[in-house]
Design a protein around this motif. Sequence first.
Motif, PDB file in Angstrom:
ATOM      1  N   PHE A 173       0.832  -1.205   0.000  1.00  0.00           N
ATOM      2  CA  PHE A 173       0.000   0.000   0.000  1.00  0.00           C
ATOM      3  C   PHE A 173       0.866   1.255   0.000  1.00  0.00           C
ATOM      4  CE2 PHE A 173      -2.367   3.384   2.156  1.00  0.00           C
ATOM      5  CZ  PHE A 173      -3.416   3.499   1.265  1.00  0.00           C
ATOM      6  N   LEU A 174       1.963   1.237   0.748  1.00  0.00           N
ATOM      7  CA  LEU A 174       2.855   2.396   0.779  1.00  0.00           C
ATOM      8  C   LEU A 174       3.480   2.680  -0.581  1.00  0.00           C
ATOM      9  CD1 LEU A 174       4.614   2.031   4.247  1.00  0.00           C
ATOM     10  CD2 LEU A 174       2.903   3.706   3.558  1.00  0.00           C
ATOM     11  N   THR A 175       3.568   1.653  -1.428  1.00  0.00           N
ATOM     12  CA  THR A 175       4.097   1.841  -2.774  1.00  0.00           C
ATOM     13  C   THR A 175       3.243   2.817  -3.575  1.00  0.00           C
ATOM     14  OG1 THR A 175       4.959  -0.405  -2.768  1.00  0.00           O
ATOM     15  CG2 THR A 175       4.704   0.631  -4.910  1.00  0.00           C
ATOM     16  N   CYS A 176       1.933   2.764  -3.387  1.00  0.00           N
ATOM     17  CA  CYS A 176       1.058   3.630  -4.178  1.00  0.00           C
ATOM     18  C   CYS A 176       0.440   4.767  -3.372  1.00  0.00           C
ATOM     19  CB  CYS A 176      -0.030   2.800  -4.846  1.00  0.00           C
ATOM     20  SG  CYS A 176      -1.060   1.874  -3.720  1.00  0.00           S
ATOM     21  N   SER A 177       0.800   4.907  -2.108  1.00  0.00           N
ATOM     22  CA  SER A 177       0.161   5.925  -1.267  1.00  0.00           C
ATOM     23  C   SER A 177       0.470   7.351  -1.715  1.00  0.00           C
ATOM     24  CB  SER A 177       0.559   5.732   0.196  1.00  0.00           C
ATOM     25  OG  SER A 177       1.951   5.904   0.355  1.00  0.00           O
ATOM     26  N   SER A 178       1.686   7.623  -2.175  1.00  0.00           N
ATOM     27  CA  SER A 178       2.045   8.976  -2.620  1.00  0.00           C
ATOM     28  C   SER A 178       1.199   9.384  -3.821  1.00  0.00           C
ATOM     29  CB  SER A 178       3.522   9.049  -2.997  1.00  0.00           C
ATOM     30  OG  SER A 178       4.328   8.719  -1.918  1.00  0.00           O
TER      31      SER A 178
END
Length: 194
Positions: A121-126
């Motif tokens: 999820f952190l991969t696409c959070s930005s």
Amino acid sequence: MSYDRYLAICRPLHYSTIMDIRLQNFLVIYCWVLGFLLTQITLTFQCQLYFCGPYVINHFFCDPAPFLQLTCSHKADFQLMILILTIPFIVLPFILVLISYICVFKTILGISSAKGRKKTFLTCSSHLTVVTMYYGTMITIYIVPANGETLTINKLIAFLYIVVTPLLNPIIYCLRNQEMRAVMEKLIIVKDKQ
């Protein structure tokens, strides 16, 4: 970018073969050409309008809605053209982003470990943060009618998607970088000590 996140998360083994330099060049050229075409088509229609005063736009940039308030011409053709152009330039990309993220979230929910879900999820959070800010403010400004009472609010919302979102975009992406995060933490700690 949402397609890139989709490939990286949903089809990681195929990522390098699908997202090759040719596709990257095509996507960049496609965005530039569509942006240029949108501007030229809108400008061509705007140059055919007649104006009878006042010659002051009650906005901080030349947005189509306040611009149309100044014209004495028949506005229906211009409004129809804007409505037609929103489909390939705004609605279609928005739908593609939604579809990409629905697939990404389905894949994330299918991951068995909590640590794996969080990392993915952190991969696409930005990107998701920037997309939400951009489309959220843009949808709000173009759905809310611009009458006298909401004109100031529309200017504020327009300021958010024209100035604040592009300003925060590099900052949001930099916070994903471990080195940048470490430098920011050091700066905050030094300021706290002073």
